[in-house]
Design a protein around this motif. Structure first.
Motif, PDB file in Angstrom:
ATOM      1  N   GLU A 224       0.539   4.633   1.642  1.00 47.61           N
ATOM      2  CA  GLU A 224       0.347   5.811   2.494  1.00 47.61           C
ATOM      3  C   GLU A 224       1.661   6.566   2.719  1.00 47.61           C
ATOM      4  O   GLU A 224       1.720   7.796   2.628  1.00 47.61           O
TER       5      GLU A 224
ATOM      6  N   GLU B 270     -15.362  -8.059  -0.653  1.00 49.90           N
ATOM      7  CA  GLU B 270     -14.950  -6.664  -0.475  1.00 49.90           C
ATOM      8  C   GLU B 270     -14.252  -6.191  -1.753  1.00 49.90           C
ATOM      9  O   GLU B 270     -13.183  -6.677  -2.087  1.00 49.90           O
TER      10      GLU B 270
ATOM     11  N   THR C  70       0.883  -1.166   0.000  1.00 47.59           N
ATOM     12  CA  THR C  70       0.000   0.000   0.000  1.00 47.59           C
ATOM     13  C   THR C  70       0.924   1.220   0.000  1.00 47.59           C
ATOM     14  O   THR C  70       2.140   1.065   0.124  1.00 47.59           O
TER      15      THR C  70
ATOM     16  N   GLY D 279     -10.103  -2.849  -5.412  1.00 49.00           N
ATOM     17  CA  GLY D 279      -9.398  -4.024  -5.915  1.00 49.00           C
ATOM     18  C   GLY D 279      -9.738  -4.222  -7.382  1.00 49.00           C
ATOM     19  O   GLY D 279     -10.695  -4.918  -7.721  1.00 49.00           O
TER      20      GLY D 279
ATOM     21  N   GLU E 106       0.253 -12.967   1.508  1.00 46.60           N
ATOM     22  CA  GLU E 106      -0.880 -13.595   2.197  1.00 46.60           C
ATOM     23  C   GLU E 106      -0.481 -14.999   2.648  1.00 46.60           C
ATOM     24  O   GLU E 106       0.134 -15.747   1.889  1.00 46.60           O
TER      25      GLU E 106
ATOM     26  N   ARG F 243       1.182  -8.529  -1.264  1.00 49.37           N
ATOM     27  CA  ARG F 243       0.997  -8.880   0.142  1.00 49.37           C
ATOM     28  C   ARG F 243       1.228 -10.380   0.253  1.00 49.37           C
ATOM     29  O   ARG F 243       0.561 -11.153  -0.437  1.00 49.37           O
TER      30      ARG F 243
ATOM     31  N   CYS G  67      -5.025 -12.998  -3.676  1.00 48.41           N
ATOM     32  CA  CYS G  67      -3.749 -13.450  -4.207  1.00 48.41           C
ATOM     33  C   CYS G  67      -2.634 -12.645  -3.560  1.00 48.41           C
ATOM     34  O   CYS G  67      -2.884 -11.861  -2.654  1.00 48.41           O
TER      35      CYS G  67
ATOM     36  N   MET H  31      -8.870 -13.603  -6.438  1.00 49.76           N
ATOM     37  CA  MET H  31      -9.675 -12.974  -5.378  1.00 49.76           C
ATOM     38  C   MET H  31      -8.840 -12.645  -4.152  1.00 49.76           C
ATOM     39  O   MET H  31      -8.955 -11.579  -3.572  1.00 49.76           O
TER      40      MET H  31
ATOM     41  N   HIS I 127     -12.417  -0.254  -0.221  1.00 51.60           N
ATOM     42  CA  HIS I 127     -12.306   0.032   1.216  1.00 51.60           C
ATOM     43  C   HIS I 127     -11.764   1.446   1.362  1.00 51.60           C
ATOM     44  O   HIS I 127     -10.737   1.776   0.774  1.00 51.60           O
TER      45      HIS I 127
END
Ligand code: P5A
Length: 444
Positions: free
Chosen positions: A111, A281, A109, A318, A142, A140, A152, A150, A284
């Motif tokens: 920020e 989702e 991400t 996404g 995961e 990421r 990954c 979806m 967000h």
């Protein structure tokens, strides 16, 4: 485009390793190919759809005044140490060392990076608000990548960041994205419901997840059914109008499981309106005030001469996940029919011609129709193989162009067999066909 020349590697049967219908279809029609766990290549059919989604996402960001930039995928650990997230982010962050032994990372991400860009140039409240976004790959690590694209490890995200002088202005920015998300998902023919959500590793005090209903979704949701009747029609890009829009949605109980409170749910929602289900989702949004601007020293001069840290929010969609989410919403698995919304369809029309080796007349006709359609900006794919008609139709049903043209052996002079997936076929002329398709394209 001819099927015989296209890179659309279709499988005869549904792949057994896939658990949910979007993953099954994407492998079946060759939209993606796994390269390693949770990492995929996008093949022409999948890439076309994703690019169309990206275009809609971009248009709706531009419409609220956000400016597009492009930040790199690889970031330096320095800025993450400044914000304090380098340790916090844990094993999901892919950490890399360069040849000088510098700690780098593949951005999960942005920020920190966008705050660094902001602080180097913007010094006065007069330059605010700033809404910046980019559309870029994220990584990421995961622990359990699953369901194809979806969940990954490498995925394509639109992430936007807002910078404002105070809370009131920052909430105005937040609400602009709230509206823009409702419009984006509507153009993708999805009903995405904003739900109060946890802020997790991004942080902050206010957050909504945008969720589409799907039995295979990973988010548990608790909501008041009446929220599905709402829309953003008539909302203007003004404080009051946007505030009213968010209030309109927030009047109905609608939360993800981290925010769920049984007592509150039962008090606020009558039994007949209660809906407990699952969803995906697809977006967000977060408001986190000065969480990053304070730790990273991003401040501006205020009117009276003082300085203050800017108030920030971040907003994700996404983009790659949306390809799967649309399939979850639109694929009729039982009948093996995928109908893409025309706004993102890889092709608008499939042309199924009965091919006879000694007689090229139906292929000639298919070519003529395709080039007429092209003049009206309607994209088609021609099945020029010599398979039988029913297997051709089956294949095209999976590829999912929302319209089909079938050219039989004894084609009548002017009339063409035309079908919108899920509806009866009809015999009409090409001018009428073009009119029908163009009308649908405009609605979107
Ligand atoms: C908001 C933008 C953020 O990262 N920072 C910048 C904030 N939010 S988020 O919720 O963590 O991610 C935003 C959206 O990205 C999609 N997404 C994923 N898609 C596929 N695979 C994953 N592993 C994955 N993780 C997140 C989701 O659509 C999410 O809403």
């Amino acid at each position: 485009m001819y099927i015989s020349k296209s890179f659309i590697p279709i499988l005869k049967n549904s792949p057994s390793e896939a658990k949910i219908k979007s993953h099954k279809l994407m492998l079946r029609v060759g939209m993606i190919k796994q390269s390693s766990a949770g990492i995929y290549s996008w093949l022409p059919l999948g890439f076309k759809v994703m690019k169309k989604i990206e275009k809609i996402v971009r248009e709706e960001q531009d419409r609220i005044g956000a400016q597009e930039i492009l930040m790199p995928t690889i970031q330096s650990s320095e800025i993450w140490k400044e914000s304090g997230r380098y340790e916090d982010y844990g094993d999901e962050m892919l950490r890399i060392k360069d040849r000088q032994d510098r700690e780098m990372l593949y951005g999960p991400t942005n920020e920190e990076l966008v705050t660094d860009i902001f602080r180097s140039s913007i010094k006065s409240y007069k330059s605010l608000p700033q809404l910046l976004y980019h559309i870029q790959w994220k990584f990421r690590d995961e622990i359990r990548p699953r369901f194809g694209i979806m969940r990954c490890r490498e995925f394509y995200m639109k992430d936007a960041y807002s910078f404002d002088v105070n809370d009131e202005e920052a909430l105005f920015s937040y609400n602009k994205f709230f509206l823009s998300y409702l419009k984006t998902f509507k153009r993708l023919d999805l009903t995405a419901i904003p739900m109060a959500a946890d802020t997790g590793p991004i942080g902050g005090s206010l957050s909504h997840e945008f969720i589409i209903l799907a039995e295979t979704g990973e988010s548990k949701i608790f909501t008041d059914k009446r929220i599905f009747d709402l829309n953003s029609d008539g909302t203007r890009l003004e404080k009051k109008s946007l505030d009213d829009l968010r209030k309109k949605y927030e009047q109905f109980y609608s939360v993800t499981d981290e925010k769920f409170n049984k007592e509150e749910f039962e008090k606020k929602v009558s039994e007949s309106n209660r809906l407990k289900t699952k969803g995906i989702e697809v977006g967000h949004i977060f408001y986190f005030g000065d969480k990053y601007s304070k730790s990273m020293g991003a401040s501006v001069d205020l009117p009276g001469g003082k300085k203050d840290f800017v108030k920030m929010g971040s907003y994700g969609i996404g983009v790659s996940r949306l390809v799967g989410a649309i399939i979850e919403a639109k694929y009729d698995e039982k009948n093996e029919i995928m109908k893409w919304p025309i706004s993102v369809a890889p092709y608008d029309v499939s042309i199924i011609a009965m091919i006879n080796k000694n007689d090229t007349s139906s292929l000639d006709r298919a070519n003529r129709i395709a080039s007429e359609l092209e003049k009206s900006d309607i994209q088609s794919i021609i099945d020029d193989t010599d398979e039988n008609i029913s297997s051709k139709i089956k294949k095209m049903n999976l590829i999912g162009a929302p319209f089909q043209i079938i050219i039989g052996k004894q084609a009548e002079a002017d009339l063409i067999e035309f079908k919108e997936l899920g509806k009866e076929s009809q015999k009409i002329n090409l001018t009428t066909i073009i009119k029908i398709i163009k009308e649908q394209k405009v609605i979107n």
